[in-house]
Scaffold this motif. Sequence first.
Motif, PDB file in Angstrom:
ATOM      1  N   VAL A 143       8.993   8.287 -52.663  1.00 47.20           N
ATOM      2  CA  VAL A 143       8.240   7.274 -53.399  1.00 47.20           C
ATOM      3  C   VAL A 143       6.795   7.285 -52.917  1.00 47.20           C
ATOM      4  O   VAL A 143       6.523   7.285 -51.711  1.00 47.20           O
ATOM      5  CB  VAL A 143       8.856   5.880 -53.203  1.00 47.20           C
ATOM      6  N   PRO A 149       4.031   3.024 -52.389  1.00 42.40           N
ATOM      7  CA  PRO A 149       5.158   2.074 -52.402  1.00 42.40           C
ATOM      8  C   PRO A 149       4.745   0.610 -52.422  1.00 42.40           C
ATOM      9  O   PRO A 149       5.562  -0.235 -52.798  1.00 42.40           O
ATOM     10  CB  PRO A 149       5.905   2.411 -51.108  1.00 42.40           C
ATOM     11  N   SER A 187       9.934  -0.090 -50.274  1.00 45.05           N
ATOM     12  CA  SER A 187       9.215  -1.298 -50.664  1.00 45.05           C
ATOM     13  C   SER A 187      10.126  -2.179 -51.483  1.00 45.05           C
ATOM     14  O   SER A 187      10.977  -1.706 -52.214  1.00 45.05           O
ATOM     15  CB  SER A 187       7.972  -0.942 -51.504  1.00 45.05           C
ATOM     16  N   CYS A 228      10.422  -1.802 -55.601  1.00 42.16           N
ATOM     17  CA  CYS A 228      11.227  -0.903 -56.435  1.00 42.16           C
ATOM     18  C   CYS A 228      12.146  -1.698 -57.342  1.00 42.16           C
ATOM     19  O   CYS A 228      12.269  -1.432 -58.525  1.00 42.16           O
ATOM     20  CB  CYS A 228      12.061   0.033 -55.569  1.00 42.16           C
TER      21      CYS A 228
END
Length: 320
Positions: A257, A260, A307, A310
């Motif tokens: 990711v 984030p 994080s 999401c």
Amino acid sequence: MIRFNDLAIFVRVATVDSFSAVAREMDLFPAQISAAIKRLECELDTRLFARSTRSLRLTAEGERYLPYAREVLNTLSEGRAGLQQDDRQLHGVLQIASASDFGRNVLLPWLISFRRENPGLVLRVMLSDSVSDIFRDPVDVAVRYGTMQNADFISLPLVPGNRRVIAASPAYIALHGRPESVGDLKEHACLRFHMNGKLYDRWIFPNLPENDSVIVNGPVLSDDADVIRRCAIAGEGILYKSWLDVCEDVSAGHLEVLLPDIPGELYPLSFVCPHRKQFTPALRLLYAYLKDKCEALLLTHAQAQVSDHCVATWPDGRPG
């Protein structure tokens, strides 16, 4: 006496405006569809369709009769479902539509497991990134991303807090580096999706105070979301996709990711039926089953969420 099969054929023809399409759906000849309509018209002593070599449309009488025909069929379906409520063995055909990537890689194994637990069911699974019209297409339920605007649908949440995330493979990051801001995405190879002639090259980040979207470019375009994910894993560029689609890849280390701390666009997953009266015992059981599966998936891959952006959380703190 009106035949219920003729009534069902009339409703389907009125919905799709085609004798041949209904014939293919029902594995009949077009002449059999035409004969059913003629029998119904004879019973009602009125013309329901205005037909020509190039067009087919409901007459004014057909328009007036259609809601009554639908109500009769819905009542019969409801009665049949009521008879099955005390039957531990579910029966019948479930027609399910979903997006290509989520449907193929996440939903399909769940559906196979669900059918094995309910061997009396037959599943018809349709995967496409084109949005199904669940009134026109022969679909009992669509497992679909996005917000449903049509009040005629019954839309039940599966993962209401799901969001899109930016992600790329470790190989891509090693070669091209990480973007430090949304604006940096303009300088990277971004994998873009197109559907029905529209290119989705504007990535939206609604929580940014300014510059909440960016126009991206890149070497790969596709109308299949699964292709976009596979190209990202292969190191071809950066994607912006649903967390549900990529959480397993992030957990496995195939993707990472990016950015984030920047919340992606909200992209809820819903269980959508055309009408409340079509919410049969089988669909109720399937909804509960899929909701549990979604929750388990998010719990399994919670550690991959670098994080909280999401996926939003349930009121009791579980991922949602």
